[in-house]
Design a protein around this motif. Structure first.
Motif, PDB file in Angstrom:
ATOM      1  N   GLY A   1       3.987   9.317   6.989  1.00 47.63           N
ATOM      2  CA  GLY A   1       2.622   9.143   6.502  1.00 47.63           C
ATOM      3  C   GLY A   1       1.689   8.473   7.482  1.00 47.63           C
ATOM      4  O   GLY A   1       0.563   8.127   7.131  1.00 47.63           O
ATOM      5  N   VAL A   2       2.117   8.257   8.710  1.00 46.21           N
ATOM      6  CA  VAL A   2       1.264   7.684   9.754  1.00 46.21           C
ATOM      7  C   VAL A   2       0.822   8.802  10.678  1.00 46.21           C
ATOM      8  O   VAL A   2       1.634   9.627  11.099  1.00 46.21           O
TER       9      VAL A   2
ATOM     10  N   LEU B   1      -3.822   3.529   8.907  1.00 46.20           N
ATOM     11  CA  LEU B   1      -2.387   3.591   9.203  1.00 46.20           C
ATOM     12  C   LEU B   1      -2.096   3.988  10.642  1.00 46.20           C
ATOM     13  O   LEU B   1      -0.952   3.993  11.059  1.00 46.20           O
TER      14      LEU B   1
ATOM     15  N   ASP C   1       0.995   5.034   1.056  1.00 49.60           N
ATOM     16  CA  ASP C   1       0.255   5.942   1.924  1.00 49.60           C
ATOM     17  C   ASP C   1       0.241   7.352   1.349  1.00 49.60           C
ATOM     18  O   ASP C   1       0.869   7.621   0.316  1.00 49.60           O
TER      19      ASP C   1
ATOM     20  N   ARG D   1       4.225   0.532   2.109  1.00 50.59           N
ATOM     21  CA  ARG D   1       4.222  -0.261   3.330  1.00 50.59           C
ATOM     22  C   ARG D   1       3.380  -1.509   3.142  1.00 50.59           C
ATOM     23  O   ARG D   1       2.450  -1.541   2.330  1.00 50.59           O
TER      24      ARG D   1
ATOM     25  N   ASN E   1      -9.865   0.126   2.963  1.00 51.68           N
ATOM     26  CA  ASN E   1      -8.643   0.920   2.965  1.00 51.68           C
ATOM     27  C   ASN E   1      -7.901   0.743   4.290  1.00 51.68           C
ATOM     28  O   ASN E   1      -8.524   0.690   5.361  1.00 51.68           O
TER      29      ASN E   1
ATOM     30  N   TYR F   1       0.844  -1.200   0.000  1.00 50.32           N
ATOM     31  CA  TYR F   1       0.000   0.000   0.000  1.00 50.32           C
ATOM     32  C   TYR F   1       0.876   1.246   0.000  1.00 50.32           C
ATOM     33  O   TYR F   1       1.890   1.293   0.700  1.00 50.32           O
TER      34      TYR F   1
END
Length: 774
Positions: free
Chosen positions: A441-442, A414, A348, A354, A411, A346
C-alpha cells in the motif's frame, strides 16, 4: 457568531433537558425570543446582592445537580444526568485526597462545557477555600497563565495535559507551590516528570462523565516506572472484566467497569443507550446497583494500582498486537529536534494497518533527521512499535476542551520512506516492486526499502512470495525474507539460487558466542512467526531456523519422521560439528525436534536443551486397534464437553472463531483426526506448501514415539481453545524420562509469539539458554 448548526444543537439541548429557565446574556437574548423564562446574566450579576441566602430543601437522591452533554454517534449529543449524591460523593472524597482546606486558592480555568469545571467551581466553595476564575485570554496563553498562578499565589490547579504542556512550552521552569491535577486525557511519562520538577504534588485523575468526573486517582512520584491511574475514590468499585463480563485474572487485561456512588442513573431520554452502557452489577449484593462500561482497557499491577491501556473501541492494535502509543510519543519527544508528537493507527488503501507519527519540530527537519529519529526508536522500541510514516505539522490540533482533535490531522503521506529512494533497474526488480506496492500500500517503494519496515508481516509475506513464485516460476521460502528483506537482495538471490549451502537451515540471528538455538518449523512451514520473539533474545544469542525441505527446487519434501529429523540433523551438525545442541520446535515442530534429539543422543552428541513451544502430544489413537480407538475416543468426550462449556463461557468470541475454522478444515479432510492447533493456516499458503504439510502429517501417522532419557522444557500457552487430555504437561511426562519443566506463557497457541507476549516468552527462554551456557 453562533452558526445555524450550533444553534440547532443548543435548541436540542434545551428541549432534551426539559430546561424551565434559560440563562443567557443580553447579546444573545433576542436569539431565544420564544423561550420566555430567561435569566439575563448581566442583570443577575448587577443585582446579586438582592437574592436570598437561605438553604434550599433538596432531595439529594432523586434530584439532578446537572446534565452534562457529550458527543453522540447520531450527530446530536447525549445528556448524562448527574445527581446530587453522585456529585457530593466526588467532592467529599477529593476534599480528603488529594485534599483541600480553607487556606487553599483554586484556579478556575476549564470551560463550562467540560465536566471537570464542576470540580473547580464547587470543591473550593464547600471547603471554605478561595476560587479565582481566569478569563479566556489568560487561559489560552501559557506564559500568562504561569505568571498568573505565581502572582495570585494559586495552590491548586486542574488542567488537561495539553494545558500543562502549553505552559511548559512557553518556558515555565520555575517551581510553584501547587498541587497539579491532570485529567481529561492520559498523562504522558515525560509530562509527569516535568511537572514533578515544578510542583509540590502531581495527581493523575481518571474518570468518564458517566461516573461523575473522577473515579480513580493517583499521586504521581518520580519512583513510578509507569503512570497508572491509581486507586478508586471513596465509595467506588472498579472491575476488570472480559467479553463475558467475568473478572480477568490478576495482571491480565480487561475492560474497566465502574460501580458505586458516582455512577449516574443513565442518559437523559436514551433508554436504549442507558441499557447498553449501564449494566447490572452482578458482583453487588444490593439489588438494582449498576456498573458503567467505560470502553477503556486496563489491568491491575502488583502494587494494586490500575494501569489504563487506552480505548477498546479505538485501541491501536496491529495484527493482534496492542500498541502503547504513549510510549512511542514519549520516546519521540525525547528527540532533540522534536517538540511534540502524536501517534495514530492508519489503514492504507491496501487495507494494511500502519503506525503514523505526527511530529511538531523545534527547528526545520530534514529527511536525514527523520531517518535518524527512526533509527533511534529502533534502538529503544520493538520493531512493531516503530512508526513507518512521519508527518511533520506545525502544531497538534486540539478541541476547546483541550483534547486532541484527531479529525483535524492531515491524511498521512505513505510515500515518505525512511530509506533513500532507489529506483528499480532490472525487469525483475520492477516486477517485484509492483507486487510490493500493491500488497503493502505504499506508492514509492525503493529497492533498498525493508519489507518489514514498510509494514510487511507474515500474511503479506505469504501472499507476496506466492505472487513472485508465479512471476518467476521459482520456489522461494518465506524464510528468505529474514535474510533478504529488500527488493534488490531478493532479486539477487532469485537470479542466483546457489546463495546458501543449506537446504533447511536459515540464519535468523547468527551473531553471538552462546550455544546456538535451532528452531524447527511448525505445520505451517513458516519461520516468520518467530521473528519478534527471536529479536527479543540477548544480542549474544545466535538463533537459526529450520525450514521444511521441499521449499526450494533442490529437494523433495519427506513423509517419514526419522528421515526428516536425520536430514535436519545433517545440516545442524555440518554447521556446528562439535555441539552441544539446543533444539526447539513449535507445535508440530516439537515432534520433529524430539526425534532430532533422540538421533543426536544415539550418535553420542550432547543435547543440552530440548524446548517445545506448546507442542501437544495427544494419545496416538490413530495407532490403536479399532475397538481401543472407539473406547478411548468415547471416554474423552466427557471431559472434552466439560472443557468446551467452560471455555466458551470464558472466551465466547474466540471459541466460536476457533471452532468455525477447525470444523471447516475437519470436513475438508486436511487434518484427518489429528489436531495440530493450526499455528498457520495452510489454506492461505501456495499449493506446493500445502502438499508439504500433508506429507508432514503422513510422517506423524507413521511415527512410533519412544521414551527418551532427556528433560523437556515445555513453553505452554496459558489460553487454550482446544481440548487436551493432559493440560498440565501436554502428554510428555511418559516420554521425557528426566522430567518436564513447564514455563507458562501468556496468550494462546498463536498469540504467545505476538507482542507483548513474545517478550515474556523470550525472557523465559533466554533464562533457560543462559543456564545451559553456564
Amino acid at each position: 457568531m453562533t452558526r445555524p448548526c450550533q444553534l440547532n444543537v443548543l435548541i436540542f439541548l434545551i428541549k432534551d433537558s426539559s430546561a424551565k429557565v434559560l440563562l443567557t446574556s443580553k447579546n444573545y437574548q433576542e436569539r431565544y425570543k420564544k423561550y420566555s423564562d430567561k435569566l439575563i446574566f448581566d442583570e443577575i450579576w448587577s443585582n446579586r446582592g438582592n437574592y436570598p441566602a437561605d438553604s434550599l430543601d433538596i432531595d439529594f437522591h432523586n434530584n439532578l445537580t446537572y446534565i452534562l452533554y457529550t458527543s453522540g454517534s447520531t450527530g446530536f449529543p447525549k445528556g448524562v444526568g448527574i445527581g446530587h449524591h453522585n456529585f457530593l460523593n466526588l467532592l467529599l472524597s477529593i476534599q480528603k485526597a488529594p485534599g483541600i482546606n480553607a487556606d487553599d486558592i483554586m484556579l478556575g480555568i476549564t470551560t463550562l462545557s467540560f465536566d471537570i469545571s464542576e470540580l473547580e467551581l464547587f470543591l473550593p466553595l464547600i471547603s471554605g477555600a478561595q476560587l479565582i476564575i481566569v478569563d479566556t485570554d489568560i487561559a489560552k496563553d501559557g506564559r500568562a497563565l504561569a505568571e498568573f498562578i505565581e502572582t495570585e499565589k494559586i495552590s491548586i490547579v486542574q488542567a488537561t495535559p495539553f494545558t500543562w504542556k502549553m505552559m511548559l512550552e512557553y518556558g515555565w521552569d520555575k517551581h510553584l507551590p501547587i498541587k497539579a491535577f491532570c485529567g481529561g486525557e492520559a498523562m504522558p511519562m515525560d509530562l509527569a516528570h516535568k511537572l514533578l520538577d515544578r510542583c509540590d504534588e502531581v495527581w493523575n485523575m481518571y474518570g468518564p462523565t458517566e461516573t461523575t468526573i473522577y473515579s480513580i486517582i493517583k499521586k504521581v512520584t518520580k519512583d513510578d516506572n509507569v503512570i497508572t491511574i491509581g486507586r478508586p475514590i471513596d465509595n467506588t468499585r472498579i472491575y476488570l472484566l472480559d467479553d463475558s463480563l467475568n473478572e480477568v485474572a490478576a495482571g491480565a487485561e480487561g475492560e474497566i467497569y465502574i460501580g458505586g456512588a458516582g455512577v449516574a442513573a443513565g442518559y437523559i431520554n436514551r433508554p436504549d443507550l442507558t441499557t447498553e452502557k449501564f449494566i447490572d452489577d452482578k458482583f453487588s449484593n444490593v439489588k438494582g446497583q449498576k456498573i458503567y462500561r467505560t470502553g477503556d482497557l486496563g489491568r491491575v499491577l502488583e502494587n494494586g494500582e490500575i494501569q489504563c491501556l487506552g480505548r477498546i473501541d479505538h485501541q491501536v492494535k496491529i495484527r493482534g498486537v496492542r500498541i502503547e502509543t504513549e510510549e512511542i510519543e514519549y520516546q519521540l519527544k525525547r528527540q532533540k529536534k522534536i517538540r511534540d508528537a502524536y501517534v495514530i493507527l492508519y489503514e492504507d488503501p491496501a487495507e494494511n494497518q500502519r503506525l503514523v507519527a505526527y511530529i511538531t519540530p523545534k527547528t526545520v527537519l530534514t529527511n536525514g533527521d527523520i531517518k535518524h529519529c527512526k533509527n533511534e526508536l529502533k534502538n529503544i522500541l520493538p520493531d512493531y512499535m516503530v512508526p513507518g510514516v512521519y508527518m511533520v505539522i506545525p502544531f497538534i490540533p486540539v478541541m476547546p476542551n483541550g483534547k486532541i482533535d484527531r479529525k483535524a490531522l492531515p491524511n498521512p503521506e505513505l510515500g515518505n520512506n525512511v530509506a533513500e529512494y532507489v529506483a528499480p533497474v532490472t525487469e525483475l526488480e520492477k516486477s517485484i516492486t509492483e507486487i510490493w506496492i500493491n500488497n503493502i500500500g505504499v506508492k514509492n517503494i525503493g529497492t533498498n526499502d525493508n519489507f518489514f519496515n514498510l509494514g510487511g508481516n507474515s500474511l503479506l509475506a505469504a501472499k507476496t512470495m506466492t505472487q513472485i513464485e508465479k512471476l518467476t516460476g521459482k520456489r522461494l521460502s518465506l524464510a528468505n525474507l529474514f535474510k533478504y528483506p529488500t527488493i534488490r537482495q531478493l532479486a539477487s538471490i532469485i537470479n542466483d539460487p546457489s546463495h546458501s549451502p543449506y537446504k533447511a537451515l536459515i540464519d535468523i540471528k547468527p551473531a553471538g558466542s552462546k550455544i546456538p538455538l535451532y528452531i524447527v518449523h511448525g505445520i505451517g512451514l513458516n519461520l516468520l512467526n518467530f521473528r519478534n520473539m527471536v529479536f527479543n533474545l540477548d544480542n549474544d544469542q545466535p538463533v537459526y531456523g529450520i525450514q521444511s525441505l521441499g521449499l526450494n527446487n533442490k529437494t523433495e519434501a519427506l513423509d517419514d519422521m526419522e528421515e526428516i529429523a536425520a536430514a535436519y540433523n545433517s545440516e545442524i551438525t555440518a554447521h556446528n560439528p562439535t555441539g552441544p545442541y539446543a533444539i526447539a520446535g513449535y507445535s508440530f515442530g516439537g515432534y520433529i525436534a524430539y526425534e532430532m534429539a533422540r538421533q543426536l543422543q544415539d550418535q553420542g552428541r550432547e543435547v543440552k536443551l530440548l524446548a517445545m513451544f506448546d507442542t501437544n502430544l495427544q494419545y496416538p489413537t490413530h495407532q490403536y486397534s479399532f475397538w481401543k480407538k472407539v473406547y478411548t475416543k468415547t471416554l474423552r468426550q466427557f471431559p472434552k464437553a466439560a472443557f468446551r462449556i467452560k471455555s466458551i463461557s470464558k472466551y465466547p468470541k474466540d471459541n466460536i472463531a476457533y471452532l468455525t475454522t477447525y470444523y471447516e478444515r475437519k470436513f475438508k479432510g486436511l487434518y484427518k483426526n489429528v489436531d495440530f492447533q493450526t499455528e498457520q493456516d495452510p489454506e492461505n499458503l501456495p499449493d506446493f506448501m500445502q502438499q508439504i504439510a500433508k506429507k508432514l502429517i503422513k510422517a506423524f501417522y507413521k511415527y512410533r514415539i519412544r521414551p527418551l532419557d532427556i528433560k523437556i522444557d515445555l513453553f505452554r500457552a496459558n489460553k487454550r481453545f482446544y481440548f487436551v487430555d493432559d493440560p498440565d504437561f501436554l502428554g510428555w511426562t511418559n516420554y521425557a524420562l528426566k522430567g518436564v519443566n513447564v514455563h507458562i506463557v501468556p496468550g494462546d497457541h498463536k498469540e504467545m509469539f505476538y507482542p507483548p507476549n513474545d517478550a515474556i516468552l523470550a525472557a523465559s527462554l533466554q533464562k533457560r539458554l543462559d543456564e545451559i551456557n553456564n
